[in-house]
Every structure is written in structure tokens, then in C-alpha cells.
Design a protein around this motif. Structure first.
Motif, PDB file in Angstrom:
ATOM      1  N   GLN A   1     -98.497 -56.954  -6.729  1.00 43.98           N
ATOM      2  CA  GLN A   1     -98.541 -55.508  -6.905  1.00 43.98           C
ATOM      3  C   GLN A   1     -97.735 -55.117  -8.143  1.00 43.98           C
ATOM      4  O   GLN A   1     -96.896 -55.884  -8.602  1.00 43.98           O
ATOM      5  CB  GLN A   1     -97.991 -54.793  -5.680  1.00 43.98           C
ATOM      6  CG  GLN A   1     -98.814 -55.024  -4.435  1.00 43.98           C
ATOM      7  CD  GLN A   1     -98.225 -54.332  -3.220  1.00 43.98           C
ATOM      8  OE1 GLN A   1     -97.015 -54.101  -3.134  1.00 43.98           O
ATOM      9  NE2 GLN A   1     -99.083 -54.010  -2.256  1.00 43.98           N
TER      10      GLN A   1
ATOM     11  N   THR B   1     -99.254 -50.125  -7.222  1.00 42.54           N
ATOM     12  CA  THR B   1    -100.683 -50.372  -7.189  1.00 42.54           C
ATOM     13  C   THR B   1    -100.958 -51.830  -6.824  1.00 42.54           C
ATOM     14  O   THR B   1    -100.140 -52.710  -7.084  1.00 42.54           O
ATOM     15  CB  THR B   1    -101.350 -50.063  -8.541  1.00 42.54           C
ATOM     16  OG1 THR B   1    -100.710 -50.809  -9.577  1.00 42.54           O
ATOM     17  CG2 THR B   1    -101.276 -48.576  -8.873  1.00 42.54           C
ATOM     18  N   SER B   2    -102.126 -52.051  -6.236  1.00 47.35           N
ATOM     19  CA  SER B   2    -102.554 -53.406  -5.884  1.00 47.35           C
ATOM     20  C   SER B   2    -103.088 -54.101  -7.131  1.00 47.35           C
ATOM     21  O   SER B   2    -103.221 -53.483  -8.197  1.00 47.35           O
ATOM     22  CB  SER B   2    -103.651 -53.344  -4.817  1.00 47.35           C
ATOM     23  OG  SER B   2    -104.816 -52.735  -5.360  1.00 47.35           O
ATOM     24  N   GLN B   3    -103.456 -55.372  -6.995  1.00 43.38           N
ATOM     25  CA  GLN B   3    -104.023 -56.114  -8.118  1.00 43.38           C
ATOM     26  C   GLN B   3    -105.299 -55.461  -8.629  1.00 43.38           C
ATOM     27  O   GLN B   3    -105.598 -55.529  -9.814  1.00 43.38           O
ATOM     28  CB  GLN B   3    -104.308 -57.562  -7.717  1.00 43.38           C
ATOM     29  CG  GLN B   3    -103.068 -58.393  -7.581  1.00 43.38           C
ATOM     30  CD  GLN B   3    -103.387 -59.820  -7.173  1.00 43.38           C
ATOM     31  OE1 GLN B   3    -104.325 -60.093  -6.435  1.00 43.38           O
ATOM     32  NE2 GLN B   3    -102.578 -60.742  -7.670  1.00 43.38           N
ATOM     33  N   SER B   4    -106.037 -54.797  -7.741  1.00 44.69           N
ATOM     34  CA  SER B   4    -107.283 -54.151  -8.146  1.00 44.69           C
ATOM     35  C   SER B   4    -107.059 -52.749  -8.714  1.00 44.69           C
ATOM     36  O   SER B   4    -108.006 -52.079  -9.106  1.00 44.69           O
ATOM     37  CB  SER B   4    -108.245 -54.073  -6.958  1.00 44.69           C
ATOM     38  OG  SER B   4    -107.693 -53.262  -5.933  1.00 44.69           O
ATOM     39  N   GLY B   5    -105.796 -52.290  -8.740  1.00 46.55           N
ATOM     40  CA  GLY B   5    -105.474 -50.984  -9.307  1.00 46.55           C
ATOM     41  C   GLY B   5    -105.446 -49.853  -8.304  1.00 46.55           C
ATOM     42  O   GLY B   5    -105.211 -48.704  -8.665  1.00 46.55           O
ATOM     43  N   GLU B   6    -105.662 -50.158  -7.022  1.00 46.32           N
ATOM     44  CA  GLU B   6    -105.630 -49.132  -5.988  1.00 46.32           C
ATOM     45  C   GLU B   6    -104.192 -48.710  -5.712  1.00 46.32           C
ATOM     46  O   GLU B   6    -103.289 -49.551  -5.631  1.00 46.32           O
ATOM     47  CB  GLU B   6    -106.257 -49.687  -4.710  1.00 46.32           C
ATOM     48  CG  GLU B   6    -106.302 -48.705  -3.574  1.00 46.32           C
ATOM     49  CD  GLU B   6    -106.922 -49.309  -2.328  1.00 46.32           C
ATOM     50  OE1 GLU B   6    -106.702 -48.733  -1.248  1.00 46.32           O
ATOM     51  OE2 GLU B   6    -107.592 -50.345  -2.418  1.00 46.32           O
TER      52      GLU B   6
END
Length: 68
Positions: free
Chosen positions: A39, A7-12
Motif C-alpha cells: 500500500q 491506497t492499494s496497489q491498484s490505486g483504490e
């Protein structure tokens, strides 16, 4: 199904691979996904995911599972 998810820092959800990266066989050739800086790698069990699902269905289901 056992999955390795990044996941990315934004949770995606950025990437999904079947199996757990930490359980990859060390005695044979293998490939695993690896997170980049910022990540996060998750090893999860998502029983709702099946090999017959489309990539889009898998991403939606994994994202919902991680949001719980």
C-alpha cells in the motif's frame, strides 16, 4: 483539508484520516493510519473535502483528487 490517504496497489483508496501523519504531535498521545505491505501513503491537501461531508463523499472526492 489536509488528509493522509492510503491506497492499494491498484490505486483504490483504502483509508483516509484528517491531518498529515508526518505532522502528528510527538509529545502527546496520537494515532495515525499506516500502510500495509504493497500500500502507499499519501499526504495531500484536498480543498473540496469538508468535515460535513459523508464518508462516501470524502472517499469519492479523494479518489478523484488522486486520479488527477
Amino acid at each position: 483539508m489536509k488528509l493522509t490517504v492510503i491506497t492499494s496497489q491498484s490505486g483504490e483508496v483504502v483509508a483516509v484520516q484528517q491531518g498529515h501523519a508526518s505532522q502528528a504531535r510527538k509529545s502527546a498521545e496520537y494515532a495515525v493510519i499506516v500502510p500495509s505491505e504493497g500500500q502507499t501513503l499519501h499526504e495531500v491537501e484536498v480543498p473540496e473535502v469538508h468535515a460535513s461531508h459523508s464518508p462516501q463523499e470524502i472517499l469519492r472526492t479523494v479518489a478523484a483528487h488522486l486520479a488527477q
